[in-house]
Design a protein around this motif. Structure first.
Motif, PDB file in Angstrom:
ATOM      1  N   GLN A 149      17.192   5.483  -4.309  1.00 24.78           N
ATOM      2  CA  GLN A 149      18.639   5.205  -4.528  1.00 24.78           C
ATOM      3  C   GLN A 149      19.043   3.715  -4.086  1.00 24.78           C
ATOM      4  OE1 GLN A 149      19.990   7.396  -6.377  1.00 24.78           O
ATOM      5  NE2 GLN A 149      18.250   8.784  -6.227  1.00 24.78           N
ATOM      6  N   SER A 150      18.235   2.896  -3.481  1.00 28.64           N
ATOM      7  CA  SER A 150      18.496   1.610  -2.993  1.00 28.64           C
ATOM      8  C   SER A 150      17.754   0.539  -3.854  1.00 28.64           C
ATOM      9  CB  SER A 150      17.911   1.481  -1.493  1.00 28.64           C
ATOM     10  OG  SER A 150      18.313   2.660  -0.635  1.00 28.64           O
ATOM     11  N   MET A 151      17.125   1.259  -4.728  1.00 30.71           N
ATOM     12  CA  MET A 151      16.391   0.250  -5.479  1.00 30.71           C
ATOM     13  C   MET A 151      16.841  -0.813  -6.227  1.00 30.71           C
ATOM     14  SD  MET A 151      13.520   1.485  -8.334  1.00 30.71           S
ATOM     15  CE  MET A 151      12.619   0.325  -9.572  1.00 30.71           C
ATOM     16  N   ARG A 152      18.050  -0.390  -6.939  1.00 28.76           N
ATOM     17  CA  ARG A 152      18.728  -1.368  -7.709  1.00 28.76           C
ATOM     18  C   ARG A 152      19.345  -2.434  -6.962  1.00 28.76           C
ATOM     19  NH1 ARG A 152      21.227  -1.064 -12.955  1.00 28.76           N
ATOM     20  NH2 ARG A 152      20.567   1.011 -12.839  1.00 28.76           N
TER      21      ARG A 152
ATOM     22  N   CYS B 237       4.381  -3.714  -7.463  1.00 27.79           N
ATOM     23  CA  CYS B 237       3.981  -2.405  -7.380  1.00 27.79           C
ATOM     24  C   CYS B 237       5.019  -1.678  -6.570  1.00 27.79           C
ATOM     25  CB  CYS B 237       2.506  -2.269  -6.527  1.00 27.79           C
ATOM     26  SG  CYS B 237       2.038  -0.534  -6.337  1.00 27.79           S
ATOM     27  N   PHE B 238       5.470  -0.482  -7.445  1.00 24.30           N
ATOM     28  CA  PHE B 238       6.603   0.447  -7.090  1.00 24.30           C
ATOM     29  C   PHE B 238       5.543   1.910  -6.762  1.00 24.30           C
ATOM     30  CE2 PHE B 238       8.382  -2.783  -9.203  1.00 24.30           C
ATOM     31  CZ  PHE B 238       9.474  -3.260  -8.978  1.00 24.30           C
ATOM     32  N   VAL B 239       6.167   2.194  -5.384  1.00 18.71           N
ATOM     33  CA  VAL B 239       5.743   3.678  -5.006  1.00 18.71           C
ATOM     34  C   VAL B 239       6.669   4.428  -4.808  1.00 18.71           C
ATOM     35  CG1 VAL B 239       3.629   2.197  -4.129  1.00 18.71           C
ATOM     36  CG2 VAL B 239       5.382   2.835  -2.588  1.00 18.71           C
ATOM     37  N   ASN B 240       8.064   4.205  -4.955  1.00 16.08           N
ATOM     38  CA  ASN B 240       9.139   5.228  -4.851  1.00 16.08           C
ATOM     39  C   ASN B 240       9.025   6.262  -6.008  1.00 16.08           C
ATOM     40  OD1 ASN B 240      10.070   2.545  -6.171  1.00 16.08           O
ATOM     41  ND2 ASN B 240      11.695   3.607  -6.462  1.00 16.08           N
ATOM     42  N   LYS B 241       9.510   7.494  -5.852  1.00  9.42           N
ATOM     43  CA  LYS B 241       9.706   8.558  -6.666  1.00  9.42           C
ATOM     44  C   LYS B 241      10.897   9.053  -6.658  1.00  9.42           C
ATOM     45  CE  LYS B 241       4.974   9.540  -5.404  1.00  9.42           C
ATOM     46  NZ  LYS B 241       4.081  10.501  -4.917  1.00  9.42           N
ATOM     47  N   GLY B 242      11.784   9.044  -7.954  1.00  7.68           N
ATOM     48  CA  GLY B 242      13.008   9.428  -8.031  1.00  7.68           C
ATOM     49  C   GLY B 242      13.700   9.181  -9.224  1.00  7.68           C
ATOM     50  N   ILE B 243      14.835   9.446  -9.245  1.00  6.72           N
ATOM     51  CA  ILE B 243      15.850   9.266 -10.570  1.00  6.72           C
ATOM     52  C   ILE B 243      17.293   8.571  -9.968  1.00  6.72           C
ATOM     53  CG2 ILE B 243      17.198  10.099 -12.386  1.00  6.72           C
ATOM     54  CD1 ILE B 243      14.952  12.317 -12.488  1.00  6.72           C
TER      55      ILE B 243
ATOM     56  N   ASN C  93      21.120   8.212 -14.018  1.00  9.32           N
ATOM     57  CA  ASN C  93      20.030   9.069 -14.213  1.00  9.32           C
ATOM     58  C   ASN C  93      18.812   8.367 -14.992  1.00  9.32           C
ATOM     59  OD1 ASN C  93      21.803  11.235 -13.583  1.00  9.32           O
ATOM     60  ND2 ASN C  93      22.471  11.571 -15.607  1.00  9.32           N
ATOM     61  N   LYS C  94      18.739   6.970 -14.299  1.00  6.28           N
ATOM     62  CA  LYS C  94      17.635   6.164 -14.765  1.00  6.28           C
ATOM     63  C   LYS C  94      16.349   6.349 -13.916  1.00  6.28           C
ATOM     64  CE  LYS C  94      20.416   3.708 -17.570  1.00  6.28           C
ATOM     65  NZ  LYS C  94      20.350   3.530 -19.104  1.00  6.28           N
ATOM     66  N   LEU C  95      15.324   6.098 -14.535  1.00  5.56           N
ATOM     67  CA  LEU C  95      14.045   6.035 -14.029  1.00  5.56           C
ATOM     68  C   LEU C  95      14.104   4.752 -13.246  1.00  5.56           C
ATOM     69  CD1 LEU C  95      11.845   8.168 -16.772  1.00  5.56           C
ATOM     70  CD2 LEU C  95      12.589   8.957 -14.143  1.00  5.56           C
ATOM     71  N   PRO C  96      12.967   4.671 -12.396  1.00  7.08           N
ATOM     72  CA  PRO C  96      12.909   3.308 -12.047  1.00  7.08           C
ATOM     73  C   PRO C  96      12.488   2.192 -12.747  1.00  7.08           C
ATOM     74  CG  PRO C  96      11.805   4.768 -10.219  1.00  7.08           C
ATOM     75  CD  PRO C  96      12.112   5.510 -11.622  1.00  7.08           C
TER      76      PRO C  96
ATOM     77  N   VAL D 240      15.680   1.019 -14.337  1.00 10.10           N
ATOM     78  CA  VAL D 240      16.365   0.200 -13.230  1.00 10.10           C
ATOM     79  C   VAL D 240      15.782  -1.215 -13.135  1.00 10.10           C
ATOM     80  CG1 VAL D 240      17.147   0.016 -10.925  1.00 10.10           C
ATOM     81  CG2 VAL D 240      16.874   2.339 -11.936  1.00 10.10           C
ATOM     82  N   ILE D 241      14.589  -1.269 -13.270  1.00  8.38           N
ATOM     83  CA  ILE D 241      14.010  -2.736 -13.322  1.00  8.38           C
ATOM     84  C   ILE D 241      14.369  -3.501 -14.090  1.00  8.38           C
ATOM     85  CG2 ILE D 241      11.613  -3.972 -13.096  1.00  8.38           C
ATOM     86  CD1 ILE D 241      10.537  -1.316 -11.794  1.00  8.38           C
TER      87      ILE D 241
END
Length: 351
Positions: free
Chosen positions: A92-95, A115-121, A126-129, A132-133
């Motif tokens: 949820q903080s990724m963007r 390298c991204f290790v977070n898991k979620g939507i 409703n975007k996947l990582p 979002v990237i």
């Protein structure tokens, strides 16, 4: 422990939680020059003075090759000196973090390894990582981004207990480079090119772990859990196929491996949330006292919207959503799932 790798990497790990800390320690312990970003000065001081994280993995003494920085987010000048960026930030903080780093301003031919290790939507979109990237940094950055996922509790990684994970990217060369960076006898990496499947599995397994915890909290035993985990895998695969993921990904470490671990261990935050709900505690009280983020709670809301949009049959996910967000009771959840009609066992599980 020394590394047999000739080249030392300069690594920045973003976030000092359980998983970010354990991976920072892992990479530092094999002779990389590792920096971990911390949001609080007292955490920075503890890492740099005592080699300890005061909030997570408190019993572990971290590698002396690990340096804490912060509390401000590193600027583009610092980021451009790094060979590798490891993102362990909550989804949820990724963007906002990606936008603050301005990776799109770097020369695309000289990007750090990502390298991204977070898991979620992401809630709301409703975007996947990976999506979002792409929106925050552009398609070139998204193409070379890599995703590490699998059955990997931080407390066991820092003890150097054997752990095996999937590393995925749309670029096989970048997936292999990240796998080579992390790979050790006690931390084995397997490469694939299905980041959508890996991301969906990593996000959804947290929702199903809540269901498994509810089952335990209600007093159901091994038969119930085995059936629930198996049907959760069927749902995950059905959802993945609808999003053009490879169904075989859900039989991988990132799929059934992570699902089995998260659904069967009291070390799992999401399992713990479900277990306490099954015992009758309120969700509000559980989240206030849990001590860390259980991403399955937010993911359930986003995943429910995704399956509704595509009219997918996902009754376990649907009732976990109703439990968390609509006030359904744990007993209602169990009753609804037990009263489902018969269906073909492998319906919707192949492409």
């Amino acid at each position: 422990m020394s590394s047999d790798k000739a080249d030392t990497k300069r690594v920045l790990v973003l976030d000092d939680g359980n998983f970010g800390s354990c991976l920072a320690d892992h990479l530092a312990d094999i002779d990389n020059d590792v920096f971990i970003h911390c949001r609080k000065q007292e955490v920075i001081d503890s890492f740099n003075t005592h080699h300890r994280n005061p909030n997570y993995l408190q019993d572990h003494i971290f590698s002396k090759n690990l340096t804490a920085i912060g509390p401000e987010v590193p600027d583009l000048g610092f980021v451009s000196t790094c060979d590798v960026l490891v993102f362990a930030i909550p989804t949820q903080s990724m963007r906002s973090v990606l936008e603050s780093l301005h990776l799109d301003k770097l020369d695309p031919t000289r990007l750090p390894q990502l390298c991204f290790v977070n898991k979620g939507i992401e809630m709301g979109t409703n975007k996947l990582p990976l999506e979002v990237i792409e929106e925050a940094c552009g398609s070139q950055v998204a193409h070379v981004s890599t995703f590490l996922s699998g059955p990997s509790f931080a407390k066991e990684i820092v003890k150097r207990q054997p752990t095996q994970v999937s590393v995925s990217s749309t670029s096989i060369q970048h997936a292999q480079a990240t796998a080579e960076l992390f790979h050790q006898p006690h931390f084995r990496c397997y490469v694939n090119t299905d980041p959508i499947g890996v991301e969906l599995a990593g996000a959804l397994k947290n929702v199903y772990a809540i269901a498994s915890g509810v089952s335990g909290g209600l007093g159901f035993e091994a038969n119930t859990r085995a059936g629930l985990v198996t049907r959760s895998l069927a749902e995950m695969t059905r959802i993945g196929v609808a999003y053009n993921a490879d169904p075989l990904t859900f039989l991988s470490l990132a799929g059934v491996g992570d699902l089995f671990l998260t659904c069967s261990s009291e070390k799992s935050r999401n399992f713990t949330v479900g277990y306490r709900l099954g015992k009758g505690e309120s969700l509000e009280h559980i989240l206030e006292t849990l001590g860390s983020v259980a991403e399955g709670v937010d993911t359930a809301k986003s995943a429910y919207a995704m399956v509704q949009e595509r009219n997918l049959h996902a009754p376990i996910l649907e009732h976990v959503y109703r439990l968390l967000w609509k006030g359904e009771s744990a007993k209602d959840l169990a009753k609804a799932l037990m009263e489902l009609p018969m269906m073909e066992e492998k319906e919707g599980m192949s492409s």
